[in-house]
Write a protein that holds these residues in place. Structure first.
Motif, mmCIF file in Angstrom:
data_model
loop_
_atom_site.group_PDB
_atom_site.id
_atom_site.type_symbol
_atom_site.label_atom_id
_atom_site.label_comp_id
_atom_site.label_asym_id
_atom_site.label_seq_id
_atom_site.Cartn_x
_atom_site.Cartn_y
_atom_site.Cartn_z
ATOM 1 N N LYS A 160 0.059 -4.535 0.263
ATOM 2 C CA LYS A 160 -0.443 -3.458 0.523
ATOM 3 C C LYS A 160 -2.080 -3.557 0.292
ATOM 4 O O LYS A 160 -2.331 -4.058 -0.916
ATOM 5 C CB LYS A 160 0.022 -2.197 -0.634
ATOM 6 N N ASN A 219 -6.712 0.114 -3.572
ATOM 7 C CA ASN A 219 -7.625 1.094 -3.243
ATOM 8 C C ASN A 219 -8.849 0.963 -3.134
ATOM 9 O O ASN A 219 -9.482 0.087 -4.056
ATOM 10 C CB ASN A 219 -7.463 2.330 -4.709
ATOM 11 N N SER A 226 -11.613 2.945 -2.524
ATOM 12 C CA SER A 226 -12.455 4.106 -2.648
ATOM 13 C C SER A 226 -13.879 3.764 -3.289
ATOM 14 O O SER A 226 -14.784 4.471 -3.061
ATOM 15 C CB SER A 226 -11.802 5.392 -3.241
ATOM 16 N N LYS A 229 1.159 -1.925 4.554
ATOM 17 C CA LYS A 229 0.696 -0.781 4.289
ATOM 18 C C LYS A 229 -0.814 -0.730 4.042
ATOM 19 O O LYS A 229 -1.412 -1.581 3.163
ATOM 20 C CB LYS A 229 1.413 0.351 3.225
ATOM 21 N N ASP A 239 -3.735 1.266 2.477
ATOM 22 C CA ASP A 239 -4.096 2.428 1.453
ATOM 23 C C ASP A 239 -4.644 3.432 2.161
ATOM 24 O O ASP A 239 -5.713 3.185 2.934
ATOM 25 C CB ASP A 239 -4.578 1.998 0.053
ATOM 26 N N LYS A 240 -4.357 4.634 1.823
ATOM 27 C CA LYS A 240 -5.087 5.835 2.645
ATOM 28 C C LYS A 240 -6.581 6.120 2.047
ATOM 29 O O LYS A 240 -7.309 6.753 2.935
ATOM 30 C CB LYS A 240 -4.232 7.202 2.181
ATOM 31 N N SER A 241 -6.902 5.342 0.963
ATOM 32 C CA SER A 241 -8.302 5.288 0.617
ATOM 33 C C SER A 241 -9.347 4.921 1.705
ATOM 34 O O SER A 241 -10.572 5.091 1.615
ATOM 35 C CB SER A 241 -8.410 4.622 -0.662
ATOM 36 N N GLY A 295 -9.948 5.998 4.420
ATOM 37 C CA GLY A 295 -10.509 7.233 4.741
ATOM 38 C C GLY A 295 -11.835 7.690 4.119
ATOM 39 O O GLY A 295 -12.550 8.425 4.660
ATOM 40 N N PRO A 335 -2.773 4.621 8.516
ATOM 41 C CA PRO A 335 -2.788 5.635 7.991
ATOM 42 C C PRO A 335 -3.536 6.789 8.958
ATOM 43 O O PRO A 335 -4.588 6.502 9.622
ATOM 44 C CB PRO A 335 -3.697 5.403 6.560
ATOM 45 N N GLY A 336 -3.166 7.955 8.595
ATOM 46 C CA GLY A 336 -3.916 9.025 9.330
ATOM 47 C C GLY A 336 -5.353 9.277 8.972
ATOM 48 O O GLY A 336 -5.898 9.755 9.843
ATOM 49 N N GLU A 337 -5.640 8.697 7.742
ATOM 50 C CA GLU A 337 -7.001 8.928 7.185
ATOM 51 C C GLU A 337 -8.013 8.034 8.295
ATOM 52 O O GLU A 337 -9.218 8.146 8.170
ATOM 53 C CB GLU A 337 -7.172 8.556 5.955
#
Length: 212
Positions: free
Chosen positions: A51, A54, A56, A74, A76-78, A80, A100-102
């Motif tokens: 994964k 993060n 961000s 995976k 990470d959604k960060s 986005g 990820p959708g982000e």
């Protein structure tokens, strides 16, 4: 074991961990949050990565390279939050089945490189106003494209060859006025949507259409 504790991370712009042997529990990931000016992160061939961390803290990141991260499952959604990201390369990530959708929030993104990765979805991408390239050769698990693909006004190159599960294209694809090259060779496409006839520069579309 790689130790970055002595590095002056605040000025670090490029981190290249190409085919490194560091593990998922590498302590350097927590230290990396200090690298506020990081623009390129190359994790090509990072075998132990399952994964992404993060991300961000890296608001200035422009290029994220994850080629042949064979155990990556995976992102990470960060991702986005990476508003400066212009290139995402996840080619040959053999265990990555979802994005990820982000990802659809990345307005600066210009290229999305997915070749030979078994993703099952491309998220709604209407926010990618500057996307120029989608390369998805041999992404055989994708059965359909998002309707929002027609909103990619800047898209110039669309490569979908070897999409064996993809049998039809959304009608919105005819709205891609900037399209230069379009390849659906060796795909499962059986019929081209009528909307393709409305493209302003059909003579500029280069590609093989084995759809009959």
């Amino acid at each position: 074991m790689l130790d970055i504790g002595s590095f002056y991370l605040a000025s670090l712009a490029i981190l290249d961990l190409f085919w490194s042997g560091i593990t998922q529990i590498w302590k350097g990931w927590s230290q990396m949050k200090m690298a506020k000016n990081l623009t390129v992160l190359n994790l090509t061939g990072y075998y132990y990565l399952q994964k992404t961390p993060n991300l961000s803290a890296h608001a200035n990141l422009e290029r994220l390279v994850l080629i042949e991260c064979r155990n990556l499952v995976k992102i990470d959604k960060s991702i986005g939050q990476l508003k400066c990201l212009v290139s995402l390369d996840v080619r040959y990530c053999l265990e990555l089945s979802r994005l990820p959708g982000e990802l659809g929030e990345l307005e600066a993104l210009k290229e999305l490189l997915l070749d030979s990765t078994p993703i099952k979805n491309i998220p709604e991408i209407q926010g990618m106003k500057n996307l120029r390239i989608i390369s998805a050769h041999r992404c055989n698990e994708i059965a359909q494209l998002p309707l929002s693909i027609g909103g990619l006004a800047s898209l110039e190159y669309l490569y979908l060859s070897g999409y064996l599960s993809l049998e039809r294209l959304p009608d919105s694809i005819g709205k891609l006025k900037s399209l230069i090259e379009f390849d659906i060779s060796r795909s499962g496409i059986k019929e081209l949507p009528h909307s393709l006839q409305t493209i302003e520069k059909p003579e500029a579309i280069r590609g093989e259409f084995n759809c009959c």
